[in-house]
Design a protein around this motif. Structure first.
Motif, mmCIF file in Angstrom:
data_model
loop_
_atom_site.group_PDB
_atom_site.id
_atom_site.type_symbol
_atom_site.label_atom_id
_atom_site.label_comp_id
_atom_site.label_asym_id
_atom_site.label_seq_id
_atom_site.Cartn_x
_atom_site.Cartn_y
_atom_site.Cartn_z
ATOM 1 N N ALA A 243 0.840 -1.212 0.000
ATOM 2 C CA ALA A 243 0.000 0.000 0.000
ATOM 3 C C ALA A 243 0.873 1.258 0.000
ATOM 4 N N ALA A 244 1.996 1.206 0.738
ATOM 5 C CA ALA A 244 2.901 2.368 0.776
ATOM 6 C C ALA A 244 3.527 2.593 -0.603
ATOM 7 N N ALA A 245 3.895 1.495 -1.270
ATOM 8 C CA ALA A 245 4.467 1.613 -2.621
ATOM 9 C C ALA A 245 3.420 2.173 -3.589
ATOM 10 N N ALA A 246 2.180 1.713 -3.437
ATOM 11 C CA ALA A 246 1.104 2.196 -4.317
ATOM 12 C C ALA A 246 0.870 3.692 -4.109
ATOM 13 N N LYS A 247 1.003 4.138 -2.873
ATOM 14 C CA LYS A 247 0.836 5.575 -2.602
ATOM 15 C C LYS A 247 1.956 6.367 -3.292
ATOM 16 N N ALA A 248 3.167 5.796 -3.249
ATOM 17 C CA ALA A 248 4.288 6.460 -3.927
ATOM 18 C C ALA A 248 4.030 6.532 -5.433
#
Ligand code: FAD
Length: 296
Positions: A243-248
């Motif tokens: 999810a953090a990568a997707a936000k990036a």
């Protein structure tokens, strides 16, 4: 009706095709013809010679090399390239190529056609970039093999030199890597508004050792989402880290499509504004990464 006059040749060898291109600087290669014939009809293209690749030996078919890599001849149709047993481990490739247009388009168009790499809706190119595919190019100077990242370059879409022909696309051995492709399409045209290809590997410690994300339909060619890749690399492939990568992925790209720097981009901007595109990048990156990780 085609309002322009040109000669036509259908050589049987790659050498003969390259020679024809070398001798006729304004010659144009013909694969499936969907784009070429349309351009000829509209007068947008005025070649002196059309070089039809349909009879060139060695350009059709899929072979597996001893090192596990898969060579897909440039005149292999999208349908063959997406459904052959040897390509099934390349989930991003199969999903991207197998979703282009409709069945009729996939039965006729060939993977070597360069429109597919310079079009904004370049699903195939996104899968090629994420899976670190290579392009085998034949030209007057012989054959060279270039990485997708060197081949798929803006603003022309490819690094194809004058007189060169795409002979094949090579998918590297999958080893411990798994991939996925997710796209959001325009409901009427079915062209991709946002597409994300993901390829993920994990190391012996269970953490992500390699993460490649490629974005289609944002710029004049596909681009890597490097901030999102860095956000997951070295970390455990957990839902939180994904999810953090997707936000990036959502945060880092300001698409040309949204800013409208050329006609094609302005057309794409009509379909989705920058805020909505950022949302799509986030959702599709999360789905693609989750799907790729599930296959590990
Ligand atoms: C109804 C429809 C829906 C589509 N939907 C999608 C979609 O959802 N996503 C997507 O990505 N694309 C889509 N496309 C585009 C499609 O992927 C192809 O790019 C396009 O149809 C041209 O393919 P072709 O084989 O007919 O190539 P051609 O028209 O024969 O050639 C296209 C260009 O590539 C060059 N070329 C062809 N082969 C070679 C080669 N081996 N080496 C060097 N140059 C070459 C030609 O000179 C020409 O400039 C769609 C097309 C149609 C008609």
């Amino acid at each position: 009706m085609i309002p322009v006059q040109f000669d036509y040749a259908a050589p049987e060898s790659l050498e003969a095709a390259v020679k024809l291109l070398q001798e006729n600087q304004t010659a144009q290669v013909l694969a499936g013809g969907y784009s070429v014939i349309q351009e000829l009809k509209q007068g947008g293209s005025r070649p002196s010679l059309v070089v039809d690749l349909r009879h060139v030996s060695g350009l059709k078919g899929i072979t597996k090399a001893a090192d596990g890599s898969i060579r897909i001849g440039a005149m292999t149709t999208y349908d063959q390239a997406a459904t052959a047993p040897d390509v099934q481990p390349y989930a991003a490739w199969c999903a991207a190529v197998g979703s282009i247009g409709d069945q009729q388009v996939r039965n006729w168009n060939a993977v070597g056609d360069t429109t597919a790499y310079r079009d904004l809706a370049c699903d195939l190119a996104a899968a090629a970039l994420a899976t670190d595919a290579k392009f085998e190019l034949s030209g007057p100077g012989g054959t060279r093999v270039v990485n997708a990242s060197e081949f798929l370059v803006a603003p022309l879409g490819t690094a194809l030199a004058p007189g060169e022909i795409v002979a094949a696309i090579i998918l590297p051995a999958t080893a411990n890597s798994r991939s996925a492709y997710q796209r959001f399409i325009h409901p009427a045209s079915r062209y991709t508004i946002c597409g994300i290809a993901a390829a993920v590997s994990v190391g012996p410690d269970g953490n992500v050792s390699s993460c490649r994300l490629a974005l289609a339909s944002a710029r004049s060619t596909v681009v890597r989402l490097t901030a999102a890749e860095a956000a997951l690399t070295g970390k455990a492939p957990t839902p939180e880290n994904i999810a953090a990568a997707a936000k990036a992925a959502a945060d880092t790209v300001v698409s040309e499509a949204a800013t409208g720097s050329d006609n094609l981009s302005r057309l794409m901007a009509q379909y989705a504004g920058s805020e909505y595109r950022a949302h799509l990048r986030s959702v599709l990156a999360e789905r693609a990464l989750t799907q790729a990780v599930a296959g590990l």
